[in-house]
Design an enzyme around this catalytic site. Sequence first.
Site, PDB file in Angstrom:
ATOM      1  N   ASP A 138       5.303  47.737  39.286  1.00 15.20           N
ATOM      2  CA  ASP A 138       5.696  46.257  39.373  1.00 15.20           C
ATOM      3  C   ASP A 138       4.114  45.593  40.266  1.00 15.20           C
ATOM      4  O   ASP A 138       4.449  44.470  40.842  1.00 15.20           O
ATOM      5  CB  ASP A 138       6.766  45.838  40.318  1.00 15.20           C
ATOM      6  CG  ASP A 138       8.103  46.359  39.778  1.00 15.20           C
ATOM      7  OD1 ASP A 138       8.454  46.282  38.493  1.00 15.20           O
ATOM      8  OD2 ASP A 138       8.633  47.167  40.487  1.00 15.20           O
TER       9      ASP A 138
ATOM     10  N   HIS B  48       6.301  44.105  31.580  1.00 14.84           N
ATOM     11  CA  HIS B  48       4.994  43.869  31.886  1.00 14.84           C
ATOM     12  C   HIS B  48       5.031  42.308  31.685  1.00 14.84           C
ATOM     13  O   HIS B  48       5.258  41.753  30.201  1.00 14.84           O
ATOM     14  CB  HIS B  48       3.821  44.586  30.888  1.00 14.84           C
ATOM     15  CG  HIS B  48       3.735  45.896  31.313  1.00 14.84           C
ATOM     16  ND1 HIS B  48       2.947  46.881  30.817  1.00 14.84           N
ATOM     17  CD2 HIS B  48       4.512  46.654  32.249  1.00 14.84           C
ATOM     18  CE1 HIS B  48       3.010  47.957  31.522  1.00 14.84           C
ATOM     19  NE2 HIS B  48       4.004  47.798  32.448  1.00 14.84           N
TER      20      HIS B  48
END
Length: 432
Positions: free
Chosen positions: A14, A42
């Site tokens: 992340d 993403h």
Amino acid sequence: MAKNVVVIGAQWGDEGKGKIVDWLAEEAGGVVRFQGGHNAGHTLVVGGKKTILRLIPSGILHESLDCFIGSGVVVSPEALLGEIDELNAAGVKNVEGRLKIAPTCPLILPYHIALDQAREASRGKGKIGTTGRGIGPAYEDKVARRAIRAADLLHPEKLREKLDAVLAYYNVQLQHLHNAEPVKAEDVMAVIEKVAPRIAPMITDVSRVLNEKNKNGEKLLFEGAQGALLDIDYGTYPFVTSSNCLAGAASAGAGVGPQMLDYVLGIVKAYTTRVGSGPFPTELFDEVGAGLAERGHEFGSVTGRARRCGWFDAAALKRSIQINGISGMCITKLDVMDGVETINICVGYELPDGGKTDILPCGSDAVETCKPIYETMEGWKESTFGIKNYEELPDNAKAYLKRIEEVCGAPVAIVSTGPDREETIVLHHPFA
């Protein structure tokens, strides 16, 4: 030979890899996913428009660019086609014509998901935090040499034979270990028959094409998923993912020699986050942590799960730099630190025996006992959001970045000051 770049997450995932891959893709002749599955998203923001990708490489928004899924990736055919349909609906051109899938990619099928979810439910309080999308069982099949792979879609009769053998193994576990319903071969075949006609034309010898592109002088961009501290070997085991997330995995996962990996860009958040279970030495449980989560919108783009937030852990990053051979760092979400009055940086840990270490130990048991050693710095009140010139950053923000470089032992090459592609400071271009 062209210069090639590997982009990896240097923390627990992340970190903001999608934006940076999308930004770098402007100079690439191909973008390659080399490990992981559809368990992490993403997020890209271009011109204020948000796109979330799970399997398809983040370069797909560049409409003349070829994108590749290498053999290190486990592919859910249904998730892949769903993602393609989303991109088509958004007006992205020729997605299926530009996307190539290695024939050796293991497929994620309904029985993987069934077992993944049944296992996690059976663990009770001992959950490891799986997303329940079948990633782990699919990698197990790969190693156990029983995987159904993308190339099998081209041979349905042989595929059915393999499926019957695999289901005999899975259904014993589902029924007798987890008291769950068995998976029927007919149901799996129905999925396969639905997806095969669309996926088959995308199956390509990815390794050969990538090597030819590089030989012809095209730059390649290798896109990692998750983060190095979730690596199956070097992460906080067992609270890890099921694949190798390191830069070196790009070689095997894409089918290229290691000499083709010229520059490793480690994506690093300006603070630290983690999703799910597992040790997290610098985790914050106060208003500062809550503020980081709120300003940073720290919720998983695929799972929606809240991320745990903490101070920047330079000792953990030092381990990541070591095992990845990171050439330069991209610091993301610097703007989220705006307004934090006093900032702590973890520079090492106190150990139970009274000793100290300046690098993250291996394995969750060792990390669980670490007590962070902090250096304190003054924060900054000015906004860094959207700044594109390093000299315009507040002095304390520049001092923070400089100290990160000094403690971790790697240079800052890029600073991200917002989610949009253009909100980026470039100190050293990885393709230069």
